[in-house]
Design an enzyme around this catalytic site. Structure first.
Site, PDB file in Angstrom:
ATOM      1  N   HIS A   1      -1.928  10.465   9.283  1.00  0.00           N
ATOM      2  CA  HIS A   1      -2.555   9.158   9.085  1.00  0.00           C
ATOM      3  C   HIS A   1      -1.703   8.256   8.195  1.00  0.00           C
ATOM      4  CE1 HIS A   1      -6.812   9.610  10.725  1.00  0.00           C
ATOM      5  NE2 HIS A   1      -6.180  10.726  11.056  1.00  0.00           N
TER       6      HIS A   1
ATOM      7  N   CYS B   1      -5.201   6.620   3.572  1.00  0.00           N
ATOM      8  CA  CYS B   1      -6.184   7.444   4.250  1.00  0.00           C
ATOM      9  C   CYS B   1      -5.806   8.905   3.995  1.00  0.00           C
ATOM     10  CB  CYS B   1      -6.181   7.136   5.743  1.00  0.00           C
ATOM     11  SG  CYS B   1      -7.446   8.026   6.654  1.00  0.00           S
TER      12      CYS B   1
ATOM     13  N   ASP C   1      -8.186   7.064  -0.172  1.00  0.00           N
ATOM     14  CA  ASP C   1      -7.863   7.675  -1.466  1.00  0.00           C
ATOM     15  C   ASP C   1      -7.130   6.613  -2.278  1.00  0.00           C
ATOM     16  OD1 ASP C   1      -6.378   8.801  -3.558  1.00  0.00           O
ATOM     17  OD2 ASP C   1      -5.575  10.455  -2.372  1.00  0.00           O
TER      18      ASP C   1
ATOM     19  N   GLU D   1      19.638  -3.337 -11.095  1.00  0.00           N
ATOM     20  CA  GLU D   1      20.284  -3.599  -9.812  1.00  0.00           C
ATOM     21  C   GLU D   1      19.487  -2.970  -8.660  1.00  0.00           C
ATOM     22  OE1 GLU D   1      23.628  -0.410 -11.097  1.00  0.00           O
ATOM     23  OE2 GLU D   1      23.987  -1.329  -9.159  1.00  0.00           O
TER      24      GLU D   1
ATOM     25  N   HIS E   1      16.404  -3.007  -3.635  1.00  0.00           N
ATOM     26  CA  HIS E   1      17.545  -3.730  -4.189  1.00  0.00           C
ATOM     27  C   HIS E   1      17.541  -5.119  -3.557  1.00  0.00           C
ATOM     28  CE1 HIS E   1      21.862  -4.248  -5.390  1.00  0.00           C
ATOM     29  NE2 HIS E   1      21.882  -4.996  -4.299  1.00  0.00           N
TER      30      HIS E   1
ATOM     31  N   MET F   1      -1.323   4.051   7.591  1.00  0.00           N
ATOM     32  CA  MET F   1      -2.632   3.872   6.968  1.00  0.00           C
ATOM     33  C   MET F   1      -2.541   3.949   5.455  1.00  0.00           C
ATOM     34  SD  MET F   1      -6.118   5.223   8.560  1.00  0.00           S
ATOM     35  CE  MET F   1      -7.645   4.408   8.071  1.00  0.00           C
TER      36      MET F   1
ATOM     37  N   HIS G   1     -11.810   8.489   9.344  1.00  0.00           N
ATOM     38  CA  HIS G   1     -10.866   8.037   8.311  1.00  0.00           C
ATOM     39  C   HIS G   1     -11.575   7.995   6.958  1.00  0.00           C
ATOM     40  CE1 HIS G   1      -7.980   6.734  11.422  1.00  0.00           C
ATOM     41  NE2 HIS G   1      -9.027   6.219  12.077  1.00  0.00           N
TER      42      HIS G   1
HETATM   43 CU   LIG Z   1      -7.050   7.613   8.689  1.00  0.00          CU
END
Ligand SMILES: [Cu+2]
Lengths: 380, 297
Positions: free
Chosen positions: A185, A176, A138, A319, A295, A190, A135
């Protein structure tokens, strides 16, 4: 801090004047940067950062948010966070539908992290040795290296530390993004969000300070659970076993579940969000993959940053607000009436058939001026 | 046979002698067994004796325009109530489908001894009509009161215990919400279906009542407005919506099969929709009982 250039100068440079002028490429890039960004983009040495105060911030599970200041005291800091990745089986609904989730810190969504503009985020990311997959993370709030993804790939049993500077105030998704398997992912839960507050707090766009009494974090997630020939949701022994079928289901672009905080009904009943009349609540809402349109049934968004970036003036009295997939938004509301409110994705099929709904329980005095039932339903 | 069935009770008692009556009764007693399809076991029923109960009436009540709890009243059940011991099962219902008298279900059960669920009021009514034809008896849905009477100690009075707070209608909504949240938290989340009998018998010998399946009743949604003294000013009813009874009373549109999608935006819907039927007691039940008392064994 930007001492060699008055902010006003860079602002007066329009696109046309840049194109017309014979400025050097580097100068254009600098001049085009937003004025406020200058302050935090000034070159800082490693020694400078080493001198900054460090704060260890413990994360809490959504919908709650760790304690934080709305207006920063003092200068920039290094805020240390630690998250452990857990791959785990989760139950998505009352019928017991199961799926394998990939989680930051054990929850879907991952926790909301809060810092201030100019602070440094220093994340220790641990891939638990009980996991099977690689993993990474970002951060949409960060700059470079695929949002940090290229610098944070961790295999089970490894840890990595990433530091980045929070240069833009707003709420941002993190997720991820392992090469070749990003959507799998992300739709396995994730993802999470980071809130970068302006150092002097939120403003209404005309200089007036905005404050909240409470903040909740709602992470919306679309899931794609494969079905067997009879239409029943399938179960798998491991994420790897499920992968091929899940990708097939994903490619239909038709989610089996769209939920807030990991499960149909996660923010209802005993776990309903609470508030009271007169209280101002900030709801941070992220959707890392798919468009949504929050909403509040029976209420509004007083001040809304639908796309979540605090240098833009908030929209007022909304709204419904649109948050594109891969984005976080923030809405500020002061409750005016007691009762039960549904907070939904106002594609109501997604809300009530697929699960994207939560509840607010609000106590306080009723205001007849705002609404009153003049006559109860009775025969005509 | 058909002629005999059409004879009304007064005609019989005034025009026929005891011997003829006994003969007719014998025929009638034999009739149901002969009519049943070979693989249709006769429904097991429980006979609940007449009596009284303190009952929270169904319906939305308002007093002087403000919503209030429905009154709790002494209700008398005048005649014996013959009600199915078990909810209608998936296997029972499958026979009705096979006879083309009931509509196919969206999600048929995995085993026949589970109570049938995913049925609308229309489905339940179709089944009652079919069973009545097959058995020659009259089967129908219980009313709200009959269901509550059969449920006995398992009936849940879900009044909020709040008097209308004219100034703050939200108190009522919050109380309703908390009660439902409480129910879910207290194991009401156990939505897995159990084979019939899985929730046990109550004091009347009725099984699984107020388990995790809500049962359709014949009672329509009522709106009753009262004056300050509690006298009824007016009443309207809407038979597009019926009372379903289970761990609490709920209102359900007649064509809904899956209550998860039939709930309102902030309520907690019933877990499953199913049903059981009552057998209408008629003179045909009374006659053999009378005969048994009169004739030497
Ligand atoms: Cu991952």
């Amino acid at each position: 801090m930007g001492q060699d250039r008055k902010p006003g100068e860079s602002l007066t440079l329009t696109r046309r004047s840049i194109l017309a002028g014979a400025a050097a490429t580097g100068a254009i890039a600098q001049a085009a940067a937003p004025a406020q960004a200058q302050a935090v983009m000034t070159k800082v040495t490693a020694e400078d950062i080493a001198k900054l105060p460090r704060v260890k911030q413990k994360l809490v599970d959504p919908p709650f948010v760790h304690p934080h200041e709305q207006i920063a005291t003092g200068g920039p800091k290094v805020i240390e966070f630690e998250m452990t990745i857990h791959e785990k089986k989760i139950v998505l609904d009352d019928a017991g539908t199961e799926t394998f989730a990939f989680t930051f810190n054990g929850t879907v969504p991952g926790p909301l992290m809060v810092v201030h503009e100019g602070d440094y985020v220093e994340l220790t990311l641990i891939n638990a040795d009980t996991n099977e997959l690689m993993h990474n993370i970002d951060f949409h709030a960060s700059t470079g290296a695929l949002g940090g993804g290229a610098l944070t790939e961790v295999s089970p049993g490894e840890r990595v530390v990433l530091r980045f500077k929070a240069t833009r105030p707003g709420v941002f998704v993190y997720h991820c993004a392992p090469p070749g398997m990003v959507p799998w992912h992300v739709t396995a839960g994730m993802n999470g969000a980071l809130m970068v507050l302006p150092r002097d707090g939120l403003k209404d766009g005309q200089g007036k300070a905005l404050k909240y009494d409470k903040v909740y974090y709602v992470g919306e997630q679309d899931f794609y659970v494969p079905r067997d020939e009879t239409g029943k949701f399938k179960r798998y022994a491991s994420p790897g076993d499920a992968h091929e079928d899940v990708v097939k289901a994903m490619r239909t672009l038709t989610p089996s579940h769209i939920v807030f905080n990991g499960k149909v009904g996660a923010l209802t009943g005993k776990n309903a969000l609470t508030s009271k009349v007169g209280e101002t609540v900030l709801v941070v809402h992220s959707q890392a993959n798919r468009d949504t349109r929050p909403h509040l049934i029976g209420g509004h968004g007083d001040y809304v940053w639908a796309t979540g970036k605090f240098r833009n003036p908030p929209e007022r009295d909304l709204e419904t607000w649109f948050i594109p997939g891969g984005c976080a938004g923030a809405a500020l509301y002061t409750f005016l009436q007691p009762g039960i409110y549904a907070y939904v994705n106002h594609n109501l099929i997604e809300a009530f058939e697929l699960g994207a709904a939560g509840h607010f329980k609000v106590e306080g005095q009723w205001n007849d001026d705002l609404m009153k039932q003049i006559k109860a339903p009775a025969g005509i | 046979m058909a002629t005999t069935l059409r004879l009304s009770l007064p005609t019989l008692t005034t025009s026929l002698g005891l011997v003829l009556l006994a003969g007719a009764a014998a025929l009638l007693l034999a009739a149901p067994a002969r009519r049943l399809a070979p693989d249709l076991p006769p429904p097991q029923t429980v006979l609940v004796r007449p009596g009284t109960m303190l009952h929270r009436l169904d319906g939305d009540y308002s007093r002087v325009g403000q919503p209030v709890d429905a009154p709790r009243q002494l209700v008398r059940i005048h005649r014996p109530l013959e009600i199915m011991r078990y909810q209608v099962t998936a296997a029972d219902y499958a026979r009705c489908i096979a006879a083309s008298a009931c509509k196919r279900l969206d999600q048929p059960a995995s085993r026949g001894d589970l109570p049938v669920t995913g049925v609308s009021l229309t489905d339940a009514s179709d089944y009652a009509a079919w069973l009545s034809r097959e058995t020659g008896a009259t089967w129908r849905l219980p009313s709200d009161r009959e269901w509550a009477y059969a449920a006995g100690s398992r009936f849940r009075d879900d009044a909020r215990g709040l008097d209308a707070d004219a100034a703050n209608p939200a108190l009522r909504w919050l109380a309703d919400y908390d009660r439902e949240a409480e129910r879910k938290a207290a194991g009401g989340n156990d939505v897995a279906l159990r084979p019939v009998g899985g929730f046990g018998l109550n004091e009347h010998g009725v099984a699984d009542i107020a388990g995790n399946i809500w049962e359709w009743t014949s009672t329509c949604l009522r709106r009753v407005s009262l004056d300050a003294a509690g006298r009824t000013l007016g009443e309207t009813s809407n038979c597009g919506i019926h009372v379903v009874e289970g761990q609490h009373r709920a209102m359900m549109t007649f064509f809904i099969r899956n209550p998860k999608s039939g709930g309102c935006s902030v309520g907690t819907p019933p877990d499953h929709l199913g049903f059981r039927l009552v057998r209408e007691r008629s003179w045909r039940d009374a006659v053999p009982e009378m005969l048994r008392r009169r004739l030497p064994a």
